[in-house]
Motif scaffolding. Structure first.
Motif, PDB file in Angstrom:
ATOM      1  N   LEU A  27     -27.734  -5.738 -58.927  1.00 11.36           N
ATOM      2  CA  LEU A  27     -27.438  -4.427 -58.323  1.00 11.36           C
ATOM      3  C   LEU A  27     -27.413  -4.812 -56.624  1.00 11.36           C
ATOM      4  O   LEU A  27     -26.445  -4.198 -56.057  1.00 11.36           O
ATOM      5  CB  LEU A  27     -28.556  -3.140 -58.496  1.00 11.36           C
ATOM      6  CG  LEU A  27     -28.422  -2.147 -57.810  1.00 11.36           C
ATOM      7  CD1 LEU A  27     -27.251  -1.408 -58.058  1.00 11.36           C
ATOM      8  CD2 LEU A  27     -29.717  -1.332 -57.893  1.00 11.36           C
ATOM      9  N   LYS A  28     -28.308  -5.530 -56.354  1.00 12.28           N
ATOM     10  CA  LYS A  28     -28.268  -5.949 -54.917  1.00 12.28           C
ATOM     11  C   LYS A  28     -26.967  -6.821 -54.436  1.00 12.28           C
ATOM     12  O   LYS A  28     -26.457  -6.411 -53.463  1.00 12.28           O
ATOM     13  CB  LYS A  28     -29.479  -6.777 -54.474  1.00 12.28           C
ATOM     14  CG  LYS A  28     -30.717  -5.924 -54.432  1.00 12.28           C
ATOM     15  CD  LYS A  28     -31.941  -6.847 -54.355  1.00 12.28           C
ATOM     16  CE  LYS A  28     -33.452  -5.951 -54.565  1.00 12.28           C
ATOM     17  NZ  LYS A  28     -34.465  -6.981 -54.553  1.00 12.28           N
TER      18      LYS A  28
ATOM     19  N   SER B 161     -19.808  -4.781 -52.249  1.00 10.88           N
ATOM     20  CA  SER B 161     -18.918  -3.564 -52.097  1.00 10.88           C
ATOM     21  C   SER B 161     -18.356  -3.458 -50.714  1.00 10.88           C
ATOM     22  O   SER B 161     -17.859  -2.691 -50.310  1.00 10.88           O
ATOM     23  CB  SER B 161     -19.969  -2.339 -52.286  1.00 10.88           C
ATOM     24  OG  SER B 161     -20.749  -2.283 -51.456  1.00 10.88           O
TER      25      SER B 161
ATOM     26  N   ILE C 147     -24.240  -4.179 -54.345  1.00 13.79           N
ATOM     27  CA  ILE C 147     -24.259  -3.564 -52.978  1.00 13.79           C
ATOM     28  C   ILE C 147     -23.663  -4.358 -51.865  1.00 13.79           C
ATOM     29  O   ILE C 147     -22.870  -3.916 -51.179  1.00 13.79           O
ATOM     30  CB  ILE C 147     -25.635  -3.216 -52.628  1.00 13.79           C
ATOM     31  CG1 ILE C 147     -26.295  -2.213 -53.696  1.00 13.79           C
ATOM     32  CG2 ILE C 147     -25.711  -2.707 -51.159  1.00 13.79           C
ATOM     33  CD1 ILE C 147     -27.935  -1.938 -53.698  1.00 13.79           C
TER      34      ILE C 147
ATOM     35  N   ASN D 231     -32.223  -5.720 -61.058  1.00 18.51           N
ATOM     36  CA  ASN D 231     -31.957  -5.371 -59.591  1.00 18.51           C
ATOM     37  C   ASN D 231     -31.233  -6.628 -58.707  1.00 18.51           C
ATOM     38  O   ASN D 231     -30.746  -6.124 -57.792  1.00 18.51           O
ATOM     39  CB  ASN D 231     -33.562  -5.508 -58.974  1.00 18.51           C
ATOM     40  CG  ASN D 231     -34.086  -3.981 -59.431  1.00 18.51           C
ATOM     41  OD1 ASN D 231     -33.468  -3.385 -59.823  1.00 18.51           O
ATOM     42  ND2 ASN D 231     -35.271  -3.983 -59.236  1.00 18.51           N
TER      43      ASN D 231
ATOM     44  N   ILE E  28     -17.594   1.745 -55.568  1.00 18.63           N
ATOM     45  CA  ILE E  28     -18.549   3.120 -56.059  1.00 18.63           C
ATOM     46  C   ILE E  28     -18.627   3.362 -57.580  1.00 18.63           C
ATOM     47  O   ILE E  28     -19.824   4.146 -57.899  1.00 18.63           O
ATOM     48  CB  ILE E  28     -17.805   4.181 -55.078  1.00 18.63           C
ATOM     49  CG1 ILE E  28     -18.817   5.415 -54.828  1.00 18.63           C
ATOM     50  CG2 ILE E  28     -16.524   5.034 -55.672  1.00 18.63           C
ATOM     51  CD1 ILE E  28     -18.336   6.501 -53.857  1.00 18.63           C
TER      52      ILE E  28
ATOM     53  N   GLU F  31     -24.586   2.493 -62.175  1.00 15.17           N
ATOM     54  CA  GLU F  31     -25.810   2.042 -62.149  1.00 15.17           C
ATOM     55  C   GLU F  31     -26.972   3.035 -61.759  1.00 15.17           C
ATOM     56  O   GLU F  31     -27.943   2.640 -61.651  1.00 15.17           O
ATOM     57  CB  GLU F  31     -25.825   0.762 -61.348  1.00 15.17           C
ATOM     58  CG  GLU F  31     -25.100  -0.201 -61.744  1.00 15.17           C
ATOM     59  CD  GLU F  31     -25.641  -0.821 -63.258  1.00 15.17           C
ATOM     60  OE1 GLU F  31     -26.660  -0.742 -63.640  1.00 15.17           O
ATOM     61  OE2 GLU F  31     -24.346  -1.157 -63.932  1.00 15.17           O
ATOM     62  N   GLY F  32     -26.366   4.440 -61.583  1.00 15.42           N
ATOM     63  CA  GLY F  32     -27.436   5.309 -61.238  1.00 15.42           C
ATOM     64  C   GLY F  32     -27.668   5.610 -59.764  1.00 15.42           C
ATOM     65  O   GLY F  32     -28.551   6.250 -59.426  1.00 15.42           O
ATOM     66  N   VAL F  33     -26.671   5.013 -58.906  1.00 16.71           N
ATOM     67  CA  VAL F  33     -26.752   5.241 -57.682  1.00 16.71           C
ATOM     68  C   VAL F  33     -26.087   6.735 -57.397  1.00 16.71           C
ATOM     69  O   VAL F  33     -24.993   6.937 -57.495  1.00 16.71           O
ATOM     70  CB  VAL F  33     -26.314   4.349 -56.881  1.00 16.71           C
ATOM     71  CG1 VAL F  33     -26.111   4.591 -55.219  1.00 16.71           C
ATOM     72  CG2 VAL F  33     -26.799   2.699 -57.033  1.00 16.71           C
ATOM     73  N   SER F  34     -26.989   7.789 -57.100  1.00 13.83           N
ATOM     74  CA  SER F  34     -26.564   9.129 -56.725  1.00 13.83           C
ATOM     75  C   SER F  34     -27.533   9.740 -55.747  1.00 13.83           C
ATOM     76  O   SER F  34     -28.656   9.531 -55.647  1.00 13.83           O
ATOM     77  CB  SER F  34     -26.471   9.847 -58.245  1.00 13.83           C
ATOM     78  OG  SER F  34     -27.733  10.216 -58.465  1.00 13.83           O
ATOM     79  N   PHE F  35     -26.697  10.487 -55.009  1.00 11.21           N
ATOM     80  CA  PHE F  35     -27.577  11.299 -53.979  1.00 11.21           C
ATOM     81  C   PHE F  35     -27.138  12.924 -54.208  1.00 11.21           C
ATOM     82  O   PHE F  35     -25.897  12.948 -54.252  1.00 11.21           O
ATOM     83  CB  PHE F  35     -27.071  10.951 -52.809  1.00 11.21           C
ATOM     84  CG  PHE F  35     -27.753   9.450 -52.159  1.00 11.21           C
ATOM     85  CD1 PHE F  35     -28.824   9.287 -51.640  1.00 11.21           C
ATOM     86  CD2 PHE F  35     -27.056   8.433 -52.404  1.00 11.21           C
ATOM     87  CE1 PHE F  35     -29.332   8.253 -51.285  1.00 11.21           C
ATOM     88  CE2 PHE F  35     -27.279   7.029 -52.183  1.00 11.21           C
ATOM     89  CZ  PHE F  35     -28.634   7.294 -51.533  1.00 11.21           C
ATOM     90  N   SER F  36     -27.976  13.730 -54.265  1.00 11.71           N
ATOM     91  CA  SER F  36     -27.951  15.001 -54.388  1.00 11.71           C
ATOM     92  C   SER F  36     -28.694  15.901 -53.849  1.00 11.71           C
ATOM     93  O   SER F  36     -30.190  15.647 -53.711  1.00 11.71           O
ATOM     94  CB  SER F  36     -27.687  15.431 -55.917  1.00 11.71           C
ATOM     95  OG  SER F  36     -28.809  14.963 -56.405  1.00 11.71           O
TER      96      SER F  36
ATOM     97  N   LEU G 248     -21.279   1.462 -58.879  1.00 13.48           N
ATOM     98  CA  LEU G 248     -22.759   1.887 -58.365  1.00 13.48           C
ATOM     99  C   LEU G 248     -23.175   2.920 -58.884  1.00 13.48           C
ATOM    100  O   LEU G 248     -24.326   3.312 -59.311  1.00 13.48           O
ATOM    101  CB  LEU G 248     -22.672   1.883 -56.817  1.00 13.48           C
ATOM    102  CG  LEU G 248     -22.736   0.727 -55.945  1.00 13.48           C
ATOM    103  CD1 LEU G 248     -22.443   1.166 -54.474  1.00 13.48           C
ATOM    104  CD2 LEU G 248     -24.226   0.178 -56.082  1.00 13.48           C
ATOM    105  N   GLN G 249     -22.457   3.973 -59.187  1.00  9.97           N
ATOM    106  CA  GLN G 249     -22.534   5.382 -59.696  1.00  9.97           C
ATOM    107  C   GLN G 249     -22.964   5.008 -61.373  1.00  9.97           C
ATOM    108  O   GLN G 249     -24.027   5.621 -61.827  1.00  9.97           O
ATOM    109  CB  GLN G 249     -21.453   6.416 -59.682  1.00  9.97           C
ATOM    110  CG  GLN G 249     -21.346   6.958 -58.199  1.00  9.97           C
ATOM    111  CD  GLN G 249     -20.201   7.865 -58.207  1.00  9.97           C
ATOM    112  OE1 GLN G 249     -19.181   7.843 -59.021  1.00  9.97           O
ATOM    113  NE2 GLN G 249     -20.337   8.444 -57.154  1.00  9.97           N
TER     114      GLN G 249
END
Lengths: 121, 186
Positions: A6-7, A13, A10, A3, A24, A30-35, A27-28
């Motif tokens: 990851l921070k 970026s 972030i 984590n 991006i 690492e599983g950062v996704s919005f759907s 981040l993707q």
């Protein structure tokens, strides 16, 4: 990736010199996704249909009405032009020439006759 | 389901077909752009039912305004602008609502406030990003969303939001320093 990493990613970026595309992608990865939830396409099409929008159909109806009016106008205009031409030809054939008097049906009428007709004497 | 034939069509063909009343063509436009819209809407509003509704509204509004799309810009950019506008409108609505019903609460999303007690719980990456974003004020959140989730450059972000490049840069810098503090607590 931890984590903490990851921070850091972030925060980094947003560096002014960071490559947004690279950030991006990481981040993707690492599983950062919005759907949206499933079947968003179906829900949107249902909403569009429910609100009576489908097809532009209001516009299509407007276009159909406008098209019908245009067709009727053309038919009337063509009919009118044909009637004028027939009148012209018939005048020429019956009177031998085309003039204002022949158009008014007065080519074979003497002036005295006209006065007599108008005054009754 | 949308047929394979639509997958080969370019956006202008899909727009024309949609304008001719082809629902499946419009469905393909939605399918191609839903991910981009989700990033903007959910990045800004959080993973909420409202965000789902706004996402749907984005495409309904797109459908209504499709006749106005002249192809001067790319369709995704056109959709993105609709998404940004609707999302910012929703945030304004929330602010008004909170100003009426919440007392002395400056947070737009009080239910998403950072809680120290669950620091130890391991969260997935999306949740961390989402919580961090929701802790920012909307003017910082939008530039971070454009940059971090959509991958827009500073110039593209400025164009999308109708802001000067300098303003975007300063907001990104402030958002970055705020995020450092916020992420320490997450």
């Amino acid at each position: 990736m931890e984590n903490s990493e990851l921070k850091e990613l972030i925060v980094n970026s947003l560096d002014s010199n960071a490559d947004p595309a690279e950030a991006i992608n990481r981040l993707q990865a690492e599983g950062v996704s919005f759907s949206f939830s499933e079947d968003v396409v179906g829900r949107v099409l249902d909403a569009v249909t429910a609100t009576g929008l489908i097809a532009l159909n209001d516009n299509d109806n407007d276009n159909e009405i406008a098209g019908s009016i245009r067709t009727i106008f053309y038919r009337i205009a063509i009919g009118g032009i044909a009637a004028i031409l027939i009148l012209f030809v018939s005048i020429v054939l019956s009177e031998g020439s085309f003039s204002l008097n022949s158009l008014l049906g007065l080519s074979n009428t003497y002036d005295e006759s006209i006065i007599s007709l108008l005054t009754g004497k | 389901m949308i047929g394979e034939s639509y997958r080969d069509k370019d956006e202008n063909e899909l727009v024309r077909a949609s304008l001719d009343g082809d629902k499946l063509a419009f469905g393909e436009i939605v399918r191609r752009n839903q991910g981009m819209v989700a990033k903007t809407v959910k990045g800004m509003l959080g993973n909420t039912a409202d965000a789902e509704d706004i996402g749907q509204d984005v495409f309904v509004k797109l459908y209504r305004s499709l006749q106005d799309f002249r192809g001067d810009s790319k369709l995704p950019a056109y959709i993105q602008k609709i998404a940004v506008n609707l999302t910012l409108n929703e945030i304004k609505k929330r602010k008004r609502f909170l100003s009426v019903f919440a007392r002395k609460d400056n947070s737009e999303m009080p239910h998403l406030e950072i809680a120290d007690h669950d620091n130890e719980r391991k969260r997935d990456a999306s949740e961390i990003v989402s919580r961090a974003l929701m802790s920012l004020s909307s003017k910082y959140r939008i530039v971070v969303t454009m940059r971090m989730l959509q991958g827009y450059s500073t110039k593209e972000t400025a164009e999308m939001l109708n802001l000067p490049v300098g303003t975007v840069l300063s907001r990104l810098a402030r958002a970055q320093s705020q995020l450092k503090e916020i992420l320490k607590k997450l």
